[in-house]
Design a protein around this motif. Structure first.
Motif, mmCIF file in Angstrom:
data_model
loop_
_atom_site.group_PDB
_atom_site.id
_atom_site.type_symbol
_atom_site.label_atom_id
_atom_site.label_comp_id
_atom_site.label_asym_id
_atom_site.label_seq_id
_atom_site.Cartn_x
_atom_site.Cartn_y
_atom_site.Cartn_z
ATOM 1 N N PRO A 284 -39.140 -32.037 -26.732
ATOM 2 C CA PRO A 284 -37.837 -31.455 -26.415
ATOM 3 C C PRO A 284 -37.772 -31.042 -24.949
ATOM 4 O O PRO A 284 -38.714 -30.455 -24.423
ATOM 5 N N GLY A 285 -36.671 -31.353 -24.308
ATOM 6 C CA GLY A 285 -36.524 -30.985 -22.904
ATOM 7 C C GLY A 285 -35.965 -29.582 -22.754
ATOM 8 O O GLY A 285 -35.059 -29.181 -23.493
ATOM 9 N N THR A 286 -36.492 -28.840 -21.805
ATOM 10 C CA THR A 286 -35.960 -27.507 -21.528
ATOM 11 C C THR A 286 -36.440 -27.020 -20.168
ATOM 12 O O THR A 286 -37.520 -27.390 -19.703
ATOM 13 N N GLY A 287 -35.620 -26.189 -19.558
ATOM 14 C CA GLY A 287 -36.021 -25.464 -18.364
ATOM 15 C C GLY A 287 -35.995 -23.968 -18.614
ATOM 16 O O GLY A 287 -36.017 -23.182 -17.665
ATOM 17 N N ASN A 288 -35.968 -23.594 -19.899
ATOM 18 C CA ASN A 288 -35.851 -22.196 -20.298
ATOM 19 C C ASN A 288 -37.153 -21.743 -20.951
ATOM 20 O O ASN A 288 -37.565 -22.300 -21.972
ATOM 21 N N PRO A 289 -37.823 -20.737 -20.403
ATOM 22 C CA PRO A 289 -39.105 -20.291 -20.982
ATOM 23 C C PRO A 289 -38.989 -19.843 -22.434
ATOM 24 O O PRO A 289 -39.899 -20.092 -23.233
ATOM 25 N N ARG A 290 -37.891 -19.204 -22.785
ATOM 26 C CA ARG A 290 -37.723 -18.735 -24.167
ATOM 27 C C ARG A 290 -37.652 -19.917 -25.122
ATOM 28 O O ARG A 290 -38.266 -19.896 -26.196
ATOM 29 N N TYR A 291 -36.918 -20.952 -24.735
ATOM 30 C CA TYR A 291 -36.832 -22.135 -25.589
ATOM 31 C C TYR A 291 -38.171 -22.866 -25.657
ATOM 32 O O TYR A 291 -38.536 -23.411 -26.702
ATOM 33 N N MET A 292 -38.905 -22.883 -24.538
ATOM 34 C CA MET A 292 -40.216 -23.528 -24.548
ATOM 35 C C MET A 292 -41.143 -22.834 -25.524
ATOM 36 O O MET A 292 -41.852 -23.485 -26.307
ATOM 37 N N LYS A 293 -41.143 -21.515 -25.515
ATOM 38 C CA LYS A 293 -41.991 -20.758 -26.441
ATOM 39 C C LYS A 293 -41.572 -21.024 -27.885
ATOM 40 O O LYS A 293 -42.419 -21.225 -28.765
ATOM 41 N N GLU A 294 -40.265 -21.044 -28.136
ATOM 42 C CA GLU A 294 -39.763 -21.298 -29.490
ATOM 43 C C GLU A 294 -40.127 -22.707 -29.946
ATOM 44 O O GLU A 294 -40.580 -22.913 -31.075
ATOM 45 N N ASN A 295 -39.952 -23.687 -29.060
ATOM 46 C CA ASN A 295 -40.285 -25.069 -29.417
ATOM 47 C C ASN A 295 -41.770 -25.229 -29.718
ATOM 48 O O ASN A 295 -42.153 -25.892 -30.685
ATOM 49 N N ALA A 296 -42.603 -24.638 -28.878
ATOM 50 C CA ALA A 296 -44.046 -24.766 -29.069
ATOM 51 C C ALA A 296 -44.493 -24.185 -30.399
ATOM 52 O O ALA A 296 -45.406 -24.715 -31.046
ATOM 53 N N ALA A 297 -43.849 -23.122 -30.823
ATOM 54 C CA ALA A 297 -44.228 -22.474 -32.081
ATOM 55 C C ALA A 297 -43.958 -23.356 -33.293
ATOM 56 O O ALA A 297 -44.501 -23.104 -34.377
ATOM 57 N N ALA A 298 -43.141 -24.401 -33.120
ATOM 58 C CA ALA A 298 -42.886 -25.311 -34.238
ATOM 59 C C ALA A 298 -44.145 -26.047 -34.674
ATOM 60 O O ALA A 298 -44.237 -26.510 -35.814
ATOM 61 N N ALA A 299 -45.106 -26.180 -33.775
ATOM 62 C CA ALA A 299 -46.355 -26.872 -34.091
ATOM 63 C C ALA A 299 -47.450 -25.897 -34.496
ATOM 64 O O ALA A 299 -48.628 -26.202 -34.389
ATOM 65 N N MET A 300 -47.055 -24.719 -34.943
ATOM 66 C CA MET A 300 -48.005 -23.738 -35.470
ATOM 67 C C MET A 300 -47.653 -23.462 -36.925
ATOM 68 O O MET A 300 -46.500 -23.575 -37.331
ATOM 69 N N GLY A 301 -48.627 -23.094 -37.696
ATOM 70 C CA GLY A 301 -48.376 -22.863 -39.107
ATOM 71 C C GLY A 301 -48.257 -24.168 -39.871
ATOM 72 O O GLY A 301 -48.426 -25.254 -39.313
ATOM 73 N N PRO A 302 -47.952 -24.102 -41.171
ATOM 74 C CA PRO A 302 -47.918 -25.302 -42.011
ATOM 75 C C PRO A 302 -46.829 -26.281 -41.569
ATOM 76 O O PRO A 302 -45.776 -25.885 -41.065
ATOM 77 N N LEU A 303 -47.105 -27.553 -41.763
ATOM 78 C CA LEU A 303 -46.080 -28.573 -41.606
ATOM 79 C C LEU A 303 -45.263 -28.657 -42.904
ATOM 80 O O LEU A 303 -45.569 -27.986 -43.886
ATOM 81 N N LEU A 304 -44.240 -29.488 -42.908
ATOM 82 C CA LEU A 304 -43.348 -29.571 -44.056
ATOM 83 C C LEU A 304 -43.884 -30.534 -45.110
ATOM 84 O O LEU A 304 -44.497 -31.550 -44.790
ATOM 85 N N THR A 305 -43.618 -30.214 -46.352
ATOM 86 C CA THR A 305 -43.902 -31.139 -47.443
ATOM 87 C C THR A 305 -42.802 -32.196 -47.487
ATOM 88 O O THR A 305 -41.733 -32.043 -46.876
ATOM 89 N N ASP A 306 -43.036 -33.253 -48.232
ATOM 90 C CA ASP A 306 -42.004 -34.277 -48.401
ATOM 91 C C ASP A 306 -40.746 -33.674 -49.021
ATOM 92 O O ASP A 306 -39.624 -34.023 -48.638
ATOM 93 N N ALA A 307 -40.929 -32.788 -49.977
ATOM 94 C CA ALA A 307 -39.781 -32.157 -50.626
ATOM 95 C C ALA A 307 -38.971 -31.318 -49.632
ATOM 96 O O ALA A 307 -37.727 -31.332 -49.645
ATOM 97 N N GLN A 308 -39.648 -30.592 -48.756
ATOM 98 C CA GLN A 308 -38.953 -29.788 -47.756
ATOM 99 C C GLN A 308 -38.218 -30.673 -46.754
ATOM 100 O O GLN A 308 -37.092 -30.359 -46.339
ATOM 101 N N ARG A 309 -38.830 -31.792 -46.382
ATOM 102 C CA ARG A 309 -38.150 -32.719 -45.472
ATOM 103 C C ARG A 309 -36.883 -33.267 -46.118
ATOM 104 O O ARG A 309 -35.840 -33.389 -45.471
ATOM 105 N N GLN A 310 -36.944 -33.589 -47.379
ATOM 106 C CA GLN A 310 -35.774 -34.121 -48.064
ATOM 107 C C GLN A 310 -34.676 -33.063 -48.177
ATOM 108 O O GLN A 310 -33.481 -33.385 -48.087
ATOM 109 N N GLN A 311 -35.049 -31.810 -48.355
ATOM 110 C CA GLN A 311 -34.056 -30.737 -48.394
ATOM 111 C C GLN A 311 -33.328 -30.627 -47.065
ATOM 112 O O GLN A 311 -32.107 -30.404 -47.031
#
Length: 317
Positions: A284-311
């Protein structure tokens, strides 16, 4: 016997503990995707997925420099960018994707990394987008100069423009160690047939392609083909060009969002992408530190199950 002649009980226990730890680390290193890690300061680190052609682990969220890094020194926008880089690295991310077509973005990236302390861990990706062998070489040499580096991690032939001419140069430079990986990029469904044909015909390390929760055309053929051919996938336009988040803004997050450590639609949209087993990284492109921190956090914690992706697909409609 003296202690110097035999292992003491304490030394035996220490060695056993070290051996156990080494085996555990070896097992984790063999996994395609790492577990979340922590650094000595206690900051969580993002998940990684291995590049198929080398098994090198790559953090799953990077940053694109289109628009956000095409800013002039001294401007308010420029002054925010060192913190953007800091947020990326602090989270364990390293991928920075740029291009000669992004105005001043390559030069800005080079300037920021040249003054970063400690030394930058960046995985630098850029592109060649011109016709003719000599023009391609000149453009790529300029990228080296602007990025202030002697080695570029990933050189990509943008939109497949004159790829038959550029590919031999890229292969030669890879053999010489000037670039580490070779890739191609595109962002329009009308080009998918040509992209597929090239992936089938040529050995490539990376494909950068458009993929988003509301733009899933690559799921049918290109993502399965990349898994089959051992090609890493970088997702550009991960928010569908910007309209996706606007459409989701007024919807409530799914009840299970907290279980996957997601607190925003942006994080769920990115988790949707990196949860696909063919996807290596999203930028994701950004020049905003807050958005960069938020985006990076998406790759922390569990990933989605197939069922969650379908939802999520059902929510978007």
């Amino acid at each position: 016997m003296t202690e110097s002649g035999l292992f003491t009980r304490r030394r035996l226990l220490t060695l056993a503990a070290c051996a156990s730890a080494a085996l555990a680390l070896e097992g984790r290193a063999a996994q395609v995707m790492s577990d979340a890690r922590s650094d000595p300061q206690g900051d969580a680190k993002m998940l990684t997925r291995n590049i198929p052609s080398t098994d090198e682990a790559l953090p799953m969220i990077g940053v694109g420099t289109y628009r956000g890094f095409d800013v002039e020194p001294g401007s308010d926008a420029y002054k925010l960018l060192p913190q953007v880089i800091d947020e990326l690295f602090r989270a364990g991310g390293i991928v920075i994707d740029s291009s000669p077509m992004y105005g001043r973005a390559e030069q800005t990236t080079g300037e920021l990394l040249s003054i970063h302390q400690p030394r930058s861990p960046a995985f630098l990706a850029t592109k060649v987008w011109t016709r003719g062998r000599e023009a391609g070489i000149a453009q790529m040499e300029e990228s080296f100069r602007l990025l202030q580096t002697e080695r570029i991690d990933l050189m990509q032939i943008h939109n497949l423009l004159d790829w038959k001419i550029h590919l031999p140069t890229l292969r030669q430079w890879k053999e010489q160690g000037r670039i580490r990986y070779i890739g191609i990029t595109h962002y329009t469904p009308s080009a998918y047939d040509e992209v597929e044909a090239m992936i089938r015909a040529e050995p490539l390390d990376f494909l950068q392609i458009n993929y988003a929760l509301d733009d899933r055309g690559v799921e049918k053929r290109l993502l399965p083909l990349c898994r089959e051919r051992g090609v890493a996938v970088i997702c550009n336009r991960p928010f569908g060009g910007g309209g996706l988040l606007a459409r989701l803004r007024d919807k409530r997050l799914p009840g299970w969002a907290g279980e996957v450590q997601a607190s925003s639609w942006a994080q769920l949209a990115l988790k949707f992408l990196i949860s696909h087993p063919a996807v290596t990284c999203a930028i994701p492109g950004t020049g905003n530190p807050r958005y960069m921190k938020e985006n990076a956090a998406a790759a922390m914690g569990p990933l989605l199950t197939d069922a969650q992706r379908q939802q999520l697909i059902a929510l978007v409609g």
